[in-house]
Design a protein around this motif. Structure first.
Motif, PDB file in Angstrom:
ATOM      1  N   VAL A 112       9.604  -8.615  -2.868  1.00 24.28           N
ATOM      2  CA  VAL A 112       8.970  -7.383  -3.353  1.00 24.28           C
ATOM      3  C   VAL A 112       8.901  -6.350  -2.245  1.00 24.28           C
ATOM      4  O   VAL A 112       9.258  -5.183  -2.443  1.00 24.28           O
ATOM      5  N   HIS A 113       8.451  -6.769  -1.051  1.00 21.90           N
ATOM      6  CA  HIS A 113       8.355  -5.820   0.054  1.00 21.90           C
ATOM      7  C   HIS A 113       9.727  -5.297   0.449  1.00 21.90           C
ATOM      8  O   HIS A 113       9.868  -4.122   0.806  1.00 21.90           O
ATOM      9  N   TYR A 172       4.693   0.238   7.015  1.00 25.42           N
ATOM     10  CA  TYR A 172       3.643  -0.539   6.352  1.00 25.42           C
ATOM     11  C   TYR A 172       4.238  -1.710   5.579  1.00 25.42           C
ATOM     12  O   TYR A 172       3.710  -2.822   5.587  1.00 25.42           O
ATOM     13  N   PHE A 173       5.352  -1.473   4.903  1.00 21.75           N
ATOM     14  CA  PHE A 173       5.967  -2.526   4.104  1.00 21.75           C
ATOM     15  C   PHE A 173       6.962  -3.359   4.911  1.00 21.75           C
ATOM     16  O   PHE A 173       7.268  -4.494   4.535  1.00 21.75           O
ATOM     17  N   VAL A 174       7.468  -2.823   6.011  1.00 27.89           N
ATOM     18  CA  VAL A 174       8.408  -3.571   6.841  1.00 27.89           C
ATOM     19  C   VAL A 174       7.696  -4.681   7.604  1.00 27.89           C
ATOM     20  O   VAL A 174       8.201  -5.788   7.745  1.00 27.89           O
ATOM     21  N   SER A 175       6.511  -4.397   8.107  1.00 28.05           N
ATOM     22  CA  SER A 175       5.835  -5.331   9.000  1.00 28.05           C
ATOM     23  C   SER A 175       4.491  -5.780   8.448  1.00 28.05           C
ATOM     24  O   SER A 175       3.606  -4.958   8.203  1.00 28.05           O
ATOM     25  N   LYS A 176       4.322  -7.095   8.298  1.00 32.11           N
ATOM     26  CA  LYS A 176       3.034  -7.636   7.857  1.00 32.11           C
ATOM     27  C   LYS A 176       1.968  -7.380   8.909  1.00 32.11           C
ATOM     28  O   LYS A 176       0.829  -7.028   8.583  1.00 32.11           O
ATOM     29  N   GLU A 177       2.308  -7.565  10.181  1.00 31.71           N
ATOM     30  CA  GLU A 177       1.327  -7.344  11.244  1.00 31.71           C
ATOM     31  C   GLU A 177       0.906  -5.884  11.293  1.00 31.71           C
ATOM     32  O   GLU A 177      -0.257  -5.572  11.539  1.00 31.71           O
ATOM     33  N   PHE A 178       1.855  -4.968  11.054  1.00 35.02           N
ATOM     34  CA  PHE A 178       1.500  -3.551  11.032  1.00 35.02           C
ATOM     35  C   PHE A 178       0.504  -3.271   9.912  1.00 35.02           C
ATOM     36  O   PHE A 178      -0.440  -2.499  10.088  1.00 35.02           O
ATOM     37  N   ARG A 179       0.700  -3.890   8.744  1.00 30.87           N
ATOM     38  CA  ARG A 179      -0.257  -3.720   7.641  1.00 30.87           C
ATOM     39  C   ARG A 179      -1.639  -4.204   8.050  1.00 30.87           C
ATOM     40  O   ARG A 179      -2.649  -3.541   7.798  1.00 30.87           O
ATOM     41  N   GLN A 180      -1.694  -5.380   8.660  1.00 34.19           N
ATOM     42  CA  GLN A 180      -2.981  -5.943   9.058  1.00 34.19           C
ATOM     43  C   GLN A 180      -3.667  -5.081  10.108  1.00 34.19           C
ATOM     44  O   GLN A 180      -4.871  -4.818  10.025  1.00 34.19           O
TER      45      GLN A 180
END
Length: 348
Positions: free
Chosen positions: A236-237, A299-307
């Protein structure tokens, strides 16, 4: 790219004077250019600058110094530099396309505008290439995705920026229009001085700094989606990232690049290039919206960036609890916790 109106022969070269047709004189001070364009640029500036500064802060101070992060930092810096010169374009259009800050600063503003725009395009292509290597060729990723390669790609981005800036820095950009008593910045360029110089230059720039990176982006994203689908993983991402990147290229950047070539080709062939002036000006303003979309790609590329972004925006106590639980979860995942940012996102 170049905002360009066809001009006749310079009547007084010592005064930097140029003469425009009546239709062009109306267009250069029409509500479309003096009202709608400043509004578009203002929206981009108000949305893009805070979001990119937040992204830059998260990337520099809140994420691990991985090679892939350098690409995202470069993209954010390039976008910020583009956004910082928009206020000068806003004031210029509001004042009826009248430039009051002098020839040298006009050259700097326009060079930064176009240079950083094309630099942003190549940054997106390199980010897509990095994700392609991480997900499609994971066994080769450790050797290919190194600090040295990251440095080379960073240098390549800034070489593109500088090369795109040089012709604008070396050529005169401001001209006095006696009929309107205004000094234009990059909007009225002498036909005989520029048609043989800017047409081949911008054609080359279109091919090397739009078509080539666009081809790389399409290939890499299709390969990533096919790999995730074949492995039965959630994608999805990856789909969201693909849609956002294609939106940037097709909706934001493609129209302005096409109208650029139409303007120069028509003007060189039969002198009708001025008819594309208003549509091109609008498409040029729309092209700057890519700077607003790039942080959402992160935001959608990186999970850590989202967190990290959520942590920066929410209350301290709640985020402290969340970060603690996330660290516990990552520490229990063993070797998988070492996967780089760009590859983690597409596997969640």
């Amino acid at each position: 790219m170049s905002t360009r109106l066809r001009t006749f022969r310079l009547t007084t070269t010592t005064c930097n004077t140029t003469t425009l047709k009546e239709k062009q004189l109306k267009e250069i001070q029409a509500p479309t250019t003096n009202l709608y364009l400043p509004v578009l640029y203002l929206v981009v500036f108000c949305v893009g600058l805070p979001s990119n500064l937040l992204a830059l802060w998260v990337l520099v101070f809140k994420t691990k110094p991985l090679p892939s992060i350098a690409l995202l930092i470069n993209l954010t810096v390039v976008d910020c530099l583009l956004l910082l010169i928009l206020p000068f374009r806003i004031v210029y259009h509001i004042r009826g396309n009248h430039w009051e800050l002098g020839e040298p600063f006009c050259r700097i503003v326009m060079a930064m505008f176009y240079g950083n725009m094309y630099g942003s395009v190549w940054c997106l292509a390199f980010v897509a290439l990095d994700r392609y290597v991480a997900l499609v060729h994971p066994f080769r990723a450790r050797t290919l995705r190194s600090q040295r390669l990251s440095l080379y790609l960073t240098v390549a981005v800034w070489v593109v920026v500088l090369v795109a800036m040089v012709p604008l820095l070396l050529s005169q950009q401001t001209y006095l229009l006696h009929e309107l008593n205004i000094i234009t910045c990059h909007d009225a360029l002498p036909e005989e001085e520029h048609e043989t110089y800017f047409l081949p230059y911008f054609t080359t720039l279109f091919a090397s700094c739009f078509l080539l990176p666009f081809t790389i982006v399409v290939f890499c994203h299709i390969a990533v989606l096919r790999t995730l689908l074949a492995e039965g993983k959630r994608y999805v991402h990856a789909i969201v990232v693909t849609v956002l990147v294609l939106f940037v290229f097709i909706v934001c950047l493609l129209p302005s690049n096409i109208l650029l070539l139409v303007t120069y080709t028509d003007s060189w062939a039969d002198g009708d290039g001025e008819d594309a002036y208003v549509p091109y000006m609008i498409s040029l303003a729309v092209s700057t919206f890519n700077s607003c979309i790039d942080p959402f790609i992160f935001y959608f590329v990186s999970k850590e960036f989202r967190q990290r972004t959520k942590s920066a925006l929410c209350c301290h106590d709640y985020c402290k609890e969340k970060s603690t639980s996330n660290r516990d979860g990552l520490s229990s995942s063993g070797p998988k916790s070492q996967v780089t940012l760009l590859s983690v996102s597409s596997r969640k």
